[in-house]
Each structure stands twice: as structure tokens, then as C-alpha cells.
Design a protein around this motif. Sequence first.
Motif, PDB file in Angstrom:
ATOM      1  N   ARG A 122     -15.677 -15.792  56.334  1.00 11.30           N
ATOM      2  CA  ARG A 122     -15.846 -17.249  56.368  1.00 11.30           C
ATOM      3  C   ARG A 122     -14.843 -17.885  57.333  1.00 11.30           C
ATOM      4  O   ARG A 122     -15.217 -18.751  58.144  1.00 11.30           O
ATOM      5  CB  ARG A 122     -15.640 -17.801  54.957  1.00 11.30           C
ATOM      6  CG  ARG A 122     -15.528 -19.326  54.847  1.00 11.30           C
ATOM      7  CD  ARG A 122     -16.805 -19.998  55.238  1.00 11.30           C
ATOM      8  NE  ARG A 122     -16.750 -21.430  54.964  1.00 11.30           N
ATOM      9  CZ  ARG A 122     -17.470 -22.344  55.589  1.00 11.30           C
ATOM     10  NH1 ARG A 122     -18.305 -21.977  56.554  1.00 11.30           N
ATOM     11  NH2 ARG A 122     -17.385 -23.612  55.279  1.00 11.30           N
ATOM     12  N   LEU A 123     -13.594 -17.457  57.270  1.00  3.68           N
ATOM     13  CA  LEU A 123     -12.578 -18.017  58.166  1.00  3.68           C
ATOM     14  C   LEU A 123     -12.902 -17.694  59.618  1.00  3.68           C
ATOM     15  O   LEU A 123     -12.770 -18.549  60.503  1.00  3.68           O
ATOM     16  CB  LEU A 123     -11.206 -17.473  57.784  1.00  3.68           C
ATOM     17  CG  LEU A 123     -10.015 -17.962  58.606  1.00  3.68           C
ATOM     18  CD1 LEU A 123      -9.933 -19.485  58.624  1.00  3.68           C
ATOM     19  CD2 LEU A 123      -8.716 -17.356  58.056  1.00  3.68           C
ATOM     20  N   GLY A 124     -13.337 -16.473  59.876  1.00  2.00           N
ATOM     21  CA  GLY A 124     -13.718 -16.103  61.236  1.00  2.00           C
ATOM     22  C   GLY A 124     -14.861 -16.957  61.760  1.00  2.00           C
ATOM     23  O   GLY A 124     -14.874 -17.349  62.932  1.00  2.00           O
ATOM     24  N   ASP A 125     -15.828 -17.276  60.893  1.00  2.00           N
ATOM     25  CA  ASP A 125     -16.945 -18.117  61.303  1.00  2.00           C
ATOM     26  C   ASP A 125     -16.487 -19.542  61.627  1.00  2.00           C
ATOM     27  O   ASP A 125     -16.945 -20.151  62.609  1.00  2.00           O
ATOM     28  CB  ASP A 125     -18.012 -18.158  60.211  1.00  2.00           C
ATOM     29  CG  ASP A 125     -18.800 -16.864  60.104  1.00  2.00           C
ATOM     30  OD1 ASP A 125     -18.726 -16.043  61.047  1.00  2.00           O
ATOM     31  OD2 ASP A 125     -19.480 -16.669  59.079  1.00  2.00           O
ATOM     32  N   LEU A 126     -15.600 -20.084  60.796  1.00  3.90           N
ATOM     33  CA  LEU A 126     -15.093 -21.439  61.045  1.00  3.90           C
ATOM     34  C   LEU A 126     -14.359 -21.501  62.387  1.00  3.90           C
ATOM     35  O   LEU A 126     -14.568 -22.422  63.186  1.00  3.90           O
ATOM     36  CB  LEU A 126     -14.150 -21.856  59.916  1.00  3.90           C
ATOM     37  CG  LEU A 126     -14.805 -22.123  58.558  1.00  3.90           C
ATOM     38  CD1 LEU A 126     -13.736 -22.229  57.470  1.00  3.90           C
ATOM     39  CD2 LEU A 126     -15.639 -23.398  58.595  1.00  3.90           C
ATOM     40  N   LEU A 127     -13.497 -20.519  62.620  1.00  3.81           N
ATOM     41  CA  LEU A 127     -12.740 -20.495  63.869  1.00  3.81           C
ATOM     42  C   LEU A 127     -13.643 -20.167  65.055  1.00  3.81           C
ATOM     43  O   LEU A 127     -13.395 -20.611  66.179  1.00  3.81           O
ATOM     44  CB  LEU A 127     -11.595 -19.497  63.767  1.00  3.81           C
ATOM     45  CG  LEU A 127     -10.527 -19.848  62.725  1.00  3.81           C
ATOM     46  CD1 LEU A 127      -9.527 -18.699  62.569  1.00  3.81           C
ATOM     47  CD2 LEU A 127      -9.806 -21.145  63.084  1.00  3.81           C
ATOM     48  N   GLY A 128     -14.694 -19.386  64.806  1.00  2.00           N
ATOM     49  CA  GLY A 128     -15.647 -19.090  65.874  1.00  2.00           C
ATOM     50  C   GLY A 128     -16.413 -20.324  66.300  1.00  2.00           C
ATOM     51  O   GLY A 128     -16.637 -20.549  67.500  1.00  2.00           O
ATOM     52  N   GLU A 129     -16.819 -21.146  65.334  1.00  2.47           N
ATOM     53  CA  GLU A 129     -17.503 -22.391  65.693  1.00  2.47           C
ATOM     54  C   GLU A 129     -16.556 -23.303  66.452  1.00  2.47           C
ATOM     55  O   GLU A 129     -16.959 -23.970  67.416  1.00  2.47           O
ATOM     56  CB  GLU A 129     -18.032 -23.095  64.442  1.00  2.47           C
ATOM     57  CG  GLU A 129     -18.852 -24.330  64.775  1.00  2.47           C
ATOM     58  CD  GLU A 129     -19.444 -25.028  63.561  1.00  2.47           C
ATOM     59  OE1 GLU A 129     -19.804 -26.223  63.688  1.00  2.47           O
ATOM     60  OE2 GLU A 129     -19.548 -24.389  62.485  1.00  2.47           O
ATOM     61  N   ALA A 181     -10.646 -24.451  57.576  1.00  2.00           N
ATOM     62  CA  ALA A 181     -10.015 -23.192  57.974  1.00  2.00           C
ATOM     63  C   ALA A 181      -8.605 -23.076  57.407  1.00  2.00           C
ATOM     64  O   ALA A 181      -8.192 -21.994  56.958  1.00  2.00           O
ATOM     65  CB  ALA A 181      -9.986 -23.078  59.494  1.00  2.00           C
ATOM     66  N   ARG A 182      -7.871 -24.160  57.419  1.00  2.00           N
ATOM     67  CA  ARG A 182      -6.504 -24.112  56.891  1.00  2.00           C
ATOM     68  C   ARG A 182      -6.494 -23.782  55.408  1.00  2.00           C
ATOM     69  O   ARG A 182      -5.638 -23.026  54.937  1.00  2.00           O
ATOM     70  CB  ARG A 182      -5.792 -25.425  57.176  1.00  2.00           C
ATOM     71  CG  ARG A 182      -5.471 -25.637  58.657  1.00  2.00           C
ATOM     72  CD  ARG A 182      -4.637 -26.898  58.874  1.00  2.00           C
ATOM     73  NE  ARG A 182      -4.449 -27.143  60.308  1.00  2.00           N
ATOM     74  CZ  ARG A 182      -5.128 -28.019  61.011  1.00  2.00           C
ATOM     75  NH1 ARG A 182      -6.051 -28.773  60.410  1.00  2.00           N
ATOM     76  NH2 ARG A 182      -4.899 -28.181  62.300  1.00  2.00           N
ATOM     77  N   ARG A 183      -7.433 -24.363  54.668  1.00  2.00           N
ATOM     78  CA  ARG A 183      -7.487 -24.076  53.228  1.00  2.00           C
ATOM     79  C   ARG A 183      -7.780 -22.601  52.974  1.00  2.00           C
ATOM     80  O   ARG A 183      -7.142 -21.957  52.139  1.00  2.00           O
ATOM     81  CB  ARG A 183      -8.541 -24.957  52.552  1.00  2.00           C
ATOM     82  CG  ARG A 183      -8.147 -26.419  52.437  1.00  2.00           C
ATOM     83  CD  ARG A 183      -9.032 -27.147  51.440  1.00  2.00           C
ATOM     84  NE  ARG A 183     -10.422 -27.219  51.887  1.00  2.00           N
ATOM     85  CZ  ARG A 183     -10.931 -28.219  52.599  1.00  2.00           C
ATOM     86  NH1 ARG A 183     -10.149 -29.227  52.969  1.00  2.00           N
ATOM     87  NH2 ARG A 183     -12.206 -28.228  52.940  1.00  2.00           N
TER      88      ARG A 183
END
Length: 298
Positions: A223-230, A272-274
Motif C-alpha cells: 500500500r505504501l509503495g502504491d501511494l508513493l508510486g502515484e 503515506a506518512r501514516r
Amino acid sequence: MPFRFRPSDDTVEAGFRRIACETLDGALALVRERAAPDEDLIHQVRRACKAMRGLLRLVRPAFPAWRTENAAFRDIGAALSGTRDRRVLGETIELLARDAGDDISPAALAALRTALTGEAARTAGRTAALLDGCAAPLLAARVRAESWSLTDHGKAALLPGLRQTYRKARRAMATLAALDGSPAESAASHEWRKQVKYHWQHMRLLRSLAPDHAGDRIAPADRLGDLLGERHDLDMLLDRIGAQAHALPDPAAAALLSALARKRIARLMRKARRVGEDLFEDKPSAFIRHWHFEDSPA
């Protein structure tokens, strides 16, 4: 095929070679069989190269050839990146267009899309040649992988690399937090994303050896990778708009897209921070103490 070490592997080294060979066999089959559109195949081959780089990083302290082999997969992925940029730029523009609603006319949007993706679109006719070009280096890596060796065994071959990547991801998170709002923020976000992706690969690799630890971390890391990828895709679009500002057909529409992109980035980064604060809460020394492999290979 499962991208993981197995308790049934005779040794970590044997599991390392098995995973590498299976991953490379899969990539070579994609290139040879051409059973999907070329752009989809390129995306899958790039994913295989990233998976290989994650695998190499897990055993990096025990793998003397890691630097050479990592560079080989980095170069294959880089050669295929142009088609990814073309597709992602178009998809990101469409995403922001939904946020804009009627504030951008279809004609203005189409003109912006043509202007902003035109450079990348010149790679569209080269996809078959790009796939052909990566076959030889993939095959050469597959041959080398059969004889790869490690200098440590058991958990000593796995835990140092696991800790190293965790520490880098945690530091990258802290660096990004310190740069909030600065021009260097997008580069710091991209670096955090890379380290998060490696950590995610490590959780996938270890999920059969330590299901209680790795299994629970796979979904949040993904999930974090997806947020940062977007966020990376939005940053790429902002960079393209800035570089071509003087030549864009509708500056007002471009300015609106930029504003929407920055607004969306702010939302993504709050999420992402959360996720990151939960995922990388422990110091590396505390994180690594939790890891005990049951029935692991020697």
C-alpha cells in the motif's frame, strides 16, 4: 511462480539460486512467447528486474557479485522505461481530468495530452525492438544465476540485508519529512519509494520462513509503495509541464492540472506518512530482534 524462500530449500544459497532462475525463466518466457501486448510485456519484464534487484539486496552482504548483477538488472529496466513513461503520463492526465471535471474542456485536455506525451510517444514503435534487446542480457543473467554463491548461510545470509534495507527505508522516510515543502522533496519521496519497494520484496521472499512477521507487513508495504508510486507519477507530470511550459497550447489548463496534481500529492503524502510511521516504527536493532525463522534452510 512463488517468489519466496521455502523451508524445503536445502540451503539459503540453493533457495537464492532457485528463486533467481524461476524469476528469470518467467521473464524470458514473456519475451519469447509474446502472449500479450508489447507494452504489457515490457511492464512485466521491468517488474521481474525489480524483483531480482530486491532479491539481490536481501543477500547483498553475503553476495560478492551483487554490485555487478544489480547493475545488470538496473540497465535492463532502464532500457525499457520509455514506454512506461508514455503510458503513465497519459493515465495521470486522465486521473487529474476527472478531478477537474468541466473546468478543462475535452479539446484543451486532448491538446495538452498530445503535447506532454509526444516525446515519450516516439518510443511506441520501438517496443518490439526493446523486448528483443533485453533477451540476451536476461539469458546471460540466467546462465550466471545457476552458479551464484553466498559467503554466509542460514539466517546470517538473510538478516543483515533485511536490516540494511529496513534501515534505509526508515532513514529515507525521515529525510522526506525533514524536506517537506522544499524543492528536493520529490527526489526524497522517490528514494523512499525505492526502499519501501525493496522492503516489500523482502517480505514476500521471507513470508514462508517467518509468516508471523513477514506476512503481516506485505499488505501495508505494498500500500505504501502504491501511494508513493502515484506521487512519483504526479511529480513526473509536474516536471514535464515545467519543462515544456513555454510550448504548451493552453497555459491556463496546464496551470490547473499542476494545481490539481499538487493537491493530490498532499493527500497522498498524508496517507503515506501514516502507513510509514506504523511500518517503520521500530529502530533497526529492535526490528531485527523479532525475526526468528522456523524450519528455515541452512
